[in-house]
Design a protein around this motif. Structure first.
Motif, PDB file in Angstrom:
ATOM      1  N   ALA A  26      39.893 -30.303  40.597  1.00 11.87           N
ATOM      2  CA  ALA A  26      39.990 -30.485  39.126  1.00 11.87           C
ATOM      3  C   ALA A  26      40.977 -29.710  38.373  1.00 11.87           C
ATOM      4  CB  ALA A  26      38.592 -30.028  38.426  1.00 11.87           C
ATOM      5  N   LEU A  30      35.108 -37.563  37.532  1.00  9.60           N
ATOM      6  CA  LEU A  30      36.002 -36.692  36.951  1.00  9.60           C
ATOM      7  C   LEU A  30      36.126 -37.081  35.494  1.00  9.60           C
ATOM      8  CD1 LEU A  30      37.540 -34.172  37.574  1.00  9.60           C
ATOM      9  CD2 LEU A  30      39.158 -35.361  38.569  1.00  9.60           C
ATOM     10  N   TRP A  57      33.916 -32.055  36.269  1.00  7.22           N
ATOM     11  CA  TRP A  57      33.397 -33.045  37.533  1.00  7.22           C
ATOM     12  C   TRP A  57      32.045 -33.142  37.386  1.00  7.22           C
ATOM     13  CZ3 TRP A  57      30.132 -30.989  40.870  1.00  7.22           C
ATOM     14  CH2 TRP A  57      30.074 -29.511  40.896  1.00  7.22           C
TER      15      TRP A  57
END
Length: 697
Positions: free
Chosen positions: A545, A579, A588
């Motif tokens: 991420a 996501l 996430w």
């Protein structure tokens, strides 16, 4: 005891039967009077013979089919802790259908409410009818024994119930395993004077003797007494009604003499098998009745008459008491897209077919239904109200299911960094007190609605209001760049999770979140490690991420951003990772890969449908423009000349006479002149915009 001559044989009879025989000529009058008295309106005392059990005042009110009104639920247990509950189970001759799903899901929810919300110890009994006319006929068609057929479909039924997360009953008596109890039960009814042999090995319930003794027949649906169709259905397809030796058409079989090729059991009246109605009365007595009443009896609305009314008559004749069921509840009718479910209408849907997906004959679509979706759909309808299984209902359930699912994912994403940080603030300010107030209101409304005749639709609305409050709280904290307080957030989420568990929907809660909610804040990682692989995946997903955030902030080519979006939309969903872009960062969430793929497929299908609609709209606009363009290129002097309504025209082409040669009125000429002028403007504009054609070579 005096001896009374009956059809086919002479045998001693108890006084009640002797009296019934002496007064045989008054049978119809006796029954008519009994039915008339029990058919009185509710205002005049429908169910007037019903007596509320003695005990402490109860918070729960139930719609009692015996009184056709809501009454307080008071257990017979002197301590007020136990409830006995009996629900008519399936006749196992074929696959269980959606009607079964509705009935057993909704009684499963009622059982959970009584146990998990009200705190009763519920003894829940559901029978299995494993010998019956339908089973015998189907076994002949299949070339197997009735027992083999019954075991096959019983196993399939239990598998369906497990898939739908319907809890197993406390006891599940099979008819064939309670044959000695059934025979003894029939014998007691005969001994009490409310049953008679027909001289051919069958035993019938004597409705006239029952009414003459002061009992009330057909307490549930007295208006259906005399329905030959319903009575014949209750006797079974193998019964020969016309050739039977019943004393009265309203009498019904307690014990059936077996015909060649049918399963048989020994009895004082000869080899035979039970009538349909007697099995439940006898098995209730053998399991939870013990010669008296039970608290709660349930079944589908189609069982009220004759099955449940005959059950009540048998039980009262057996114990010679006026009330053997304190509360009767019935689930409402189930229709399929507005029509009663029927094989002849080709809308008969089994549970397995619905879960697997039923092909739509018009569109060819196969739309599978998740077990949780089916449970939620039935919970959106009051248990005793009619229910229409339709695309609209399923879509409503899917929308609500997604709302709860997204709620838990959002809570999990919010709690994860808070519980990983020992210094996360726990100070409760106005936003937190407002959230806790919304929680308290939802808790009260949820319980109140369930205690008002198990009103699951209203209880779900209470949960939705709390979900909306939590979502608003999280948005407010994000907008204010403030961190949520994990205690308050977890308290609200825990209640929603517990409430959904009451509906049998615990699987809507992600395992790691469910475990985390059971721990004090600050130990989310430990709980998640015990429950799911997200703890092991967390560092990788966090790094991924963060990487994506860095790339998105970089001053790079559009292709880089496109690859990031492809990672989000195409790669990670197949790994079970959702996501999401949240403000300046990414969050996430772990999810079911199949659910993510299905969501992606729906988005693609919606996008394709929108593109098709856009293309069709553009094509339609182009066609409209072409028609308007062609109309504008008509010379004004030619506008009316092809119209057969007119005969003479002036120099401009405006009509002066109609088709018969009569002059047109001034108003008509005025209107035609306006049309001509409008066409001239369109024509002049169109020809001015049209490039002149090059001269011929």
């Amino acid at each position: 005891a005096p001896s009374t001559e009956t059809k086919g044989r002479s045998s001693p009879r108890p006084p009640a039967v002797a009296a019934a025989a002496v007064l045989a000529e008054t049978r119809s009058e006796v029954m008519s009077a009994a039915v008339a008295s029990s058919s009185s309106s509710e205002a005049g005392g429908f169910g007037r013979g019903w007596q509320q059990p003695r005990g402490a005042a109860a918070r729960i009110k139930v719609y009692n089919s015996l009184t056709r009104s809501k009454v307080p639920l008071v257990p017979m247990d002197p301590a007020g802790r136990k409830l006995t509950m009996y629900v008519c189970g399936p006749t196992v001759y074929d696959a269980a259908h959606l009607g079964h799903a509705r009935t057993y899901i909704q009684f499963d929810v009622i059982r959970r409410v009584l146990r998990d919300v009200a705190g009763y110890e519920v003894i829940y009994v559901m029978n299995v009818t494993d010998v019956d006319d339908k089973i015998i006929l189907r076994s002949r068609e299949r070339g197997v024994t009735p027992e083999a057929l019954a075991r096959q479909w019983e196993a399939a039924f239990l598998a369906d119930m497990a898939t739908l997360n319907v809890e197993r009953p406390t006891l599940m008596p099979r008819v064939t395993e309670y044959m000695s109890e059934i025979v003894a039960y029939v014998a007691k009814i005969v001994e009490n004077g409310f049953g008679y042999e027909d001289g051919a090995g069958s035993v019938y319930f004597d409705t006239t003797a029952f009414a003459y003794a002061g009992f009330e027949y057909a307490k549930l649906v007295p208006e259906n007494v005399g329905s030959a169709e319903l009575m014949a259905e209750g006797e079974g397809k193998l019964a020969n009604i016309e050739a039977s030796l019943k004393r009265d058409p309203k009498d019904f079989a307690l014990w059936k003499a077996s015909k060649p090729g049918e399963p048989t059991w020994p009895s004082p009246w000869g080899p035979g098998r039970p009538g349909w109605h007697i099995e439940c009365s006898a098995m209730i007595d053998a399991t939870v009745g013990a010669g008296g009443a039970i608290d709660f009896h349930g079944g589908g609305v189609d069982l009220r008459f004759p099955h449940h009314d005959n059950e009540l008559a048998q039980s009262e004749a057996f114990c010679q008491c006026g009330q053997t069921v304190n509360y009767f509840a019935h689930t409402g009718h189930l229709n399929i897209r507005g029509l009663k479910m029927s094989k002849s209408l080709k809308n008969f849907v089994t549970i397995a077919q619905a879960l697997r997906g039923v092909r739509d004959d018009e569109t060819g679509a196969v739309d599978a239904v998740r077990p949780s979706t089916m449970r939620l759909m039935f919970c959106q309808v009051k248990y005793n109200a009619p229910c229409d299984y339709s695309d609209a209902m399923l879509n409503q359930a899917r929308i609500l299911e997604k709302k709860f699912h997204e709620f838990f994912l959002n809570v999990a994403a919010a709690l994860r960094p808070l519980d990983a940080d020992p210094l996360a603030p726990q100070h409760a300010a106005r936003p937190e007190t407002d959230l806790l107030a919304a929680l308290a209101a939802a808790q009260t409304a949820f319980t109140d609605r369930l205690f008002d005749d198990f009103d699951t639709p209203a209880a779900l609305l209470a949960l939705q209001s709390l979900v909306d409050a939590v979502n608003a709280y999280l948005r407010d904290r994000e907008d204010a760049r403030a961190r949520p307080v994990s205690f308050a957030l977890a308290a609200a989420a825990r209640f929603v999770a517990d409430a959904l568990r009451t509906f049998g929907l615990a699987d809507l809660v992600p395992p790691d979140l469910a475990a985390a909610l059971a721990y004090p804040p600050g130990s989310y990682a430990a709980a998640a490690a015990d429950a799911a692989p997200s703890a092991a995946l967390a560092p990788i997903l966090d790094a991924l991420a963060a990487f994506r955030d860095d790339v998105r902030r970089a001053d790079d080519l559009k292709a880089v951003l496109a690859k990031c979006d492809a990672l989000r939309d195409d790669v990670l969903p197949d790994l079970g990772v959702r996501l999401e872009d949240k403000g300046s960062g990414s969050v996430w969430k772990l999810d079911d890969p199949d659910a993510l793929r299905a969501e992606k497929a729906r988005k693609l299908a919606d996008a394709a449908a929108k593109a098709d609609k856009k293309l069709a709209d553009a094509r339609r606009r182009a066609e409209d423009d072409a028609r308007k363009r062609a109309a504008s290129l008509v010379k004004p002097e030619d506008l009316f000349r092809s119209n057969p309504d007119y005969s003479n025209f002036d120099d401009l082409g405006i009509p002066s006479h109609d088709a018969t040669g009569a002059p047109l009125s001034k108003n008509a000429l005025k209107n035609l002149k306006k049309q001509w002028e409008k066409q001239k403007k369109l024509y002049d504009k169109a020809t001015a915009e049209t490039p002149a054609e090059p001269p011929a070579a």
